[in-house]
Motif scaffolding. Structure first.
Motif: not given
Length: 631
Positions: A252-280
Motif C-alpha cells: 500500500h502506497m499512502i499518497g501525500g504527494s507534495a511540494v517542498w520549499s528550500p526551507t522545508g516549508e510544505k507548499l502543497a500536498e495531496a490527500p493521504i490514504a494510510m490504509t488500503k481501505e482508504e485508497a484513492i
C-alpha cells in the motif's frame, strides 16, 4: 613549416574558435553527469512558475493504457498552467514485479517510444515532465528502475535509481549514473527515486552540483516521503514529490504527494490514504508556485561550508564484516537538560546544572547518561563576548571537567557537556564525554563553525566515535554540525549506537517538521525539529539533543530524544517545550537488530561508488569525470 602544414594549423584554430563559440552559446550539448544529459537552449525563466504533482495510480501490466492515461492527466496539468509536471515511480507499468521475465514485456529504451509520446505533449505545452518507468539498456539488456526528464525540445536526460528497495532488486540492476543535474530554462533539475531519500547522499549529490529543483517520483508507504523536508533544507532546493495512493499486490502506497520549499516549508500536498481501505484510485493533481528568487538561499549557501576532507569514511563499506560494531544491545536511560544560562557566569550555571541533575536522578533513579547544551557553563558565546572568552577558556582537565566528574561519580551517570577548550594558544568549541567514574571517555571539537564561532574558535578536524562499556558506541556533534548530514553519516559508518548533540539553537538552521502527522504511526511531538530527526533516522542512531532557552537570541529549546523509526511504530520521539526549563528523560535499547530497517541494513545497502563527489573538493565537471571513472 610547410605551406600545407600552415594551412592545416590555421584551419584547426578556426575550428577551435567555432566550437568554443557554439559551446558557449548553448548550441552544443554539454554533459553534466551522463552521456544522456544535455543543456537546454532558450532564455532563462525569471518569473515564478507553477509546478504540478500527479498522484497517479497505474495499472499493473498495462503499459499502453497507463501511458495513454498519464498523457491525458499531464496534458490537463499543463493546460492549468503547470510548467513542470512530476508523476510517480514506475508510472507506466506499475511496481510489483517478481523477476526479469515478469517485467520483460513492459520495459522500454530511454529514449524510446514512451519518451516520444510525452515529448510531443511537452513540446505542445512548452513544459517539462518527469515520470518513472522501467528501462532496458540496449547495449547490455539490463533493466533499470529509471525516471526521465522531457522538455519543450524533447528528451533531456534520465536517472537510474541509485538506492533500490528489495522489490525491484529481483529484476533491476543498481543505478550506475550517479545523480546528474540538468540545466533548463526553469532551473537546474535533478531526480531521485523513492528509496533514494532514505540515504542523504543521493540528494546531496544533486545539492553539490547546484540543483534548484529535485523531482521525486516515488511509491512510498511513509519512510521516503517523510525524509523530503530534511532533504530540501539540507540542500536548499525545491522538491516536487509524486506518490501513489492505492494498493498493488498487497503493497500500500499512502499518497501525500507534495511540494517542498528550500526551507522545508510544505507548499502543497495531496490527500493521504494510510490504509488500503482508504485508497484513492482517481488521480489527484496538486499545484504550487516556484519562485526563482529562492534558488539562492541560506541553505544552499551552507553547502560552501562543507568539509569534504572530513567525510572520507562515507566511501567505506565494511559491513557485514565489521569488527568494530557493538554486538550487545544496551538499555539506556537518558536525560537532556534544557535551561536558560546566566551569560558568562560559571558559578551560577554550575548551581543550575547541579539542581537539574539532582532533579533528573530523583525522577529516574536508573539514569545512565545526561547531555547538556553547547558551552554548558558559560552560555552561548558570540562576538560581543569575544573579550571574555579567553579568560573563561580552560584545558580539558580544568574546572569544568572537575565539576562534571564530581557530578558523574556522585550520581553514577555519564555526562556529555560543552566547554571552551584552550590548548596552547588555540581555542575550540568542544564537548567532553565523562563516564560514571568521572573519567574522560572522549572529546570532540566542533568541526562546522558558525560565524560567531569563527570569531574565536579553531575548527576541529575529526568526527570520532567513542567506545563505552555500559552505553555502547557514542558519537558527538555540536550545534551546526547537525545541519551537515555528512557528519551523522560518518558517525553511522563508524558504528555509533547513539549520538549526543549539545546545541545552542535559535532557528539558524532547520525548523519544525511539517510532514503530515498521519504519516507516522507514533506521531511526532508538536515542536519536533527536522534537522535533529534527520540525524537520528539518517544514521539509525538514537540521538539526544540538549538546547538552551531564553537569552537575547531567544533560544528555542526542543531538547529531547530523536528515534529510529516512529513512522512504523518502533519508538516515540520525546521533545521538551520551546520555552521552559526542564529535564526531558527517555529510555531505549541501542540496537534494533530485528527491524526491517536499521543501521546494519543501512550500511550494507549504501551504494558508495557513486558517493565519491561528496568527499572531494572539485568542480562539478571534475566530479563527473571521477564518477565516470568509478562507474
Amino acid at each position: 613549416m610547410s605551406k600545407k602544414a600552415l594551412n592545416i594549423t590555421v584551419l584547426s584554430i578556426v575550428a577551435a574558435v567555432f566550437v568554443i563559440f557554439f559551446y558557449q552559446s548553448g548550441s552544443i550539448k554539454q554533459a553534466t553527469g551522463s552521456q544522456d544529459t544535455k543543456t537546454e537552449r532558450g532564455e532563462m525563466q525569471t518569473s515564478p512558475f507553477k509546478v504540478a504533482t500527479l498522484q497517479f495510480n497505474p495499472t499493473l501490466n498495462e503499459r499502453k493504457k497507463n501511458v495513454k492515461e498519464l498523457s491525458r492527466v499531464a496534458e490537463k496539468a499543463f493546460e492549468n498552467g503547470a510548467k513542470l509536471v512530476v508523476a510517480p515511480e514506475m508510472a507506466t507499468t506499475g511496481y510489483m514485479y517478481e523477476d526479469r521475465e515478469a517485467i520483460e514485456p513492459f520495459v522500454d529504451t530511454i529514449p524510446g517510444k514512451t519518451t516520444a509520446t510525452f515529448a510531443k505533449i511537452a513540446k505542445e505545452n512548452h513544459g517539462y515532465i518527469v515520470f518513472g518507468m522501467a528501462e532496458v539498456d540496449e547495449k547490455t539488456g539490463l533493466y533499470y528502475n529509471s525516471a526521465v526528464l522531457i522538455g519543450p525540445d524533447g528528451y533531456i536526460g534520465k536517472y537510474r535509481k541509485t538506492q533500490m528497495w528489495e522489490t525491484e532488486m529481483h529484476w533491476a540492476a543498481w543505478g550506475d549514473m550517479g545523480v546528474p543535474v540538468f540545466d533548463t530554462v526553469i532551473g537546474k533539475i535533478a531526480i531521485n527515486i523513492c528509496m533514494d531519500s532514505a540515504y542523504f547522499e543521493t540528494a546531496r549529490l544533486a545539492g553539490i552540483k547546484g540543483a534548484d529543483i529535485m523531482a521525486f517520483p516515488t511509491n512510498s508507504s511513509a519512510q521516503t516521503i517523510s525524509a523530503l523536508p530534511a532533504r530540501a533544507q539540507q540542500n536548499g532546493m525545491y522538491i516536487v514529490s509524486a506518490n501513489r495512493s492505492n494498493t498493488e499486490k498487497g503493497f500500500h502506497m499512502i499518497g501525500g504527494s507534495a511540494v517542498w520549499s528550500p526551507t522545508g516549508e510544505k507548499l502543497a500536498e495531496a490527500p493521504i490514504a494510510m490504509t488500503k481501505e482508504e485508497a484513492i484510485e482517481e488521480t489527484v493533481i496538486e499545484y504550487a508556485e516556484i519562485d526563482l528568487k529562492q534558488y539562492e538561499n541560506e541553505n544552499k549557501e551552507r553547502l560552501e561550508r562543507r568539509r569534504p576532507e572530513l567525510y572520507k569514511e562515507l566511501m567505506h563499506k565494511v559491513a557485514p564484516w565489521n569488527s568494530t560494531k557493538t554486538t550487545t544491545s544496551h538499555h539506556v536511560n537518558v536525560a537532556a537538560l534544557q535551561y536558560e544560562p546566566v551569560a558568562l557566569d560559571k558559578a551560577k550555571n554550575m548551581e543550575k546544572v547541579s539542581h537539574l541533575i539532582e532533579q533528573a536522578t530523583r525522577e529516574n533513579q536508573s539514569l545512565d547518561l545526561v547531555v547538556l547544551p553547547e558551552t554548558s557553563l558559560i552560555g552561548p558565546v558570540d562576538k560581543k563576548s569575544k573579550k571574555d572568552i579567553r579568560s573563561l577558556a580552560e584545558t580539558e582537565q580544568g574546572q569544568t571537567k572537575k565539576f562534571m566528574a564530581d557530578l558523574a561519580t556522585a550520581n553514577d551517570i555519564a555526562i556529555v557537556y560543552g566547554f571552551v577548550e584552550k590548548e596552547e594558544n588555540k581555542l575550540y568549541n568542544s564537548a567532553m564525554l565523562i563516564d560514571k567514574n568521572g573519567n574522560k571517555a572522549g572529546k570532540y571539537r566542533k568541526t562546522h563553525l558558525n560565524e560567531s564561532d569563527k570569531a574565536w574558535a579553531e575548527a576541529g578536524a575529526k568526527l570520532p566515535v567513542f567506545e563505552t562499556e555500559d552505553l555502547g558506541r557514542i558519537g558527538i556533534l555540536i550545534g551546526e554540525d547537525a545541519a551537515f548530514p555528512e557528519t551523522a553519516g560518518v558517525l553511522a559508518v563508524n558504528r555509533a549506537d547513539m549520538i549526543a548533540i549539545p546545541s545552542a539553537w535559535h532557528g539558524q538552521y532547520g525548523g519544525k517538521m511539517e510532514i503530515n502527522r498521519a504519516i507516522s504511526k507514533n506521531p511526532y511531538p508538536d515542536n519536533a525539529m527536522v534537522t535533529w530527526d534527520a540525524v537520528a533516522i539518517g544514521a539509525q542512531a538514537y540521538t539526544v539533543v540538549a538546547n538552551f532557552i531564553g537569552t537575547d537570541k531567544d533560544y528555542l529549546g526542543g531538547s529531547g530524544l530523536y528515534t529510529l523509526d516512529p513512522l512504523y511504530g518502533l519508538d516515540q520521539p520525546v521533545v521538551a517545550s520551546m520555552g521552559e526549563e526542564e529535564v526531558i528523560t527517555a529510555e531505549f535499547d541501542t540496537l534494533q537488530s530485528d527491524r526491517w530497517f536499521n543501521q546494519e541494513k543501512l550500511l550494507q545497502s549504501r551504494q558508495t561508488p557513486y558517493f565519491k563527489p561528496l568527499i572531494i573538493e572539485s568542480s562539478s565537471q571534475e566530479s563527473n569525470s571521477d564518477l565516470d571513472e568509478a562507474a
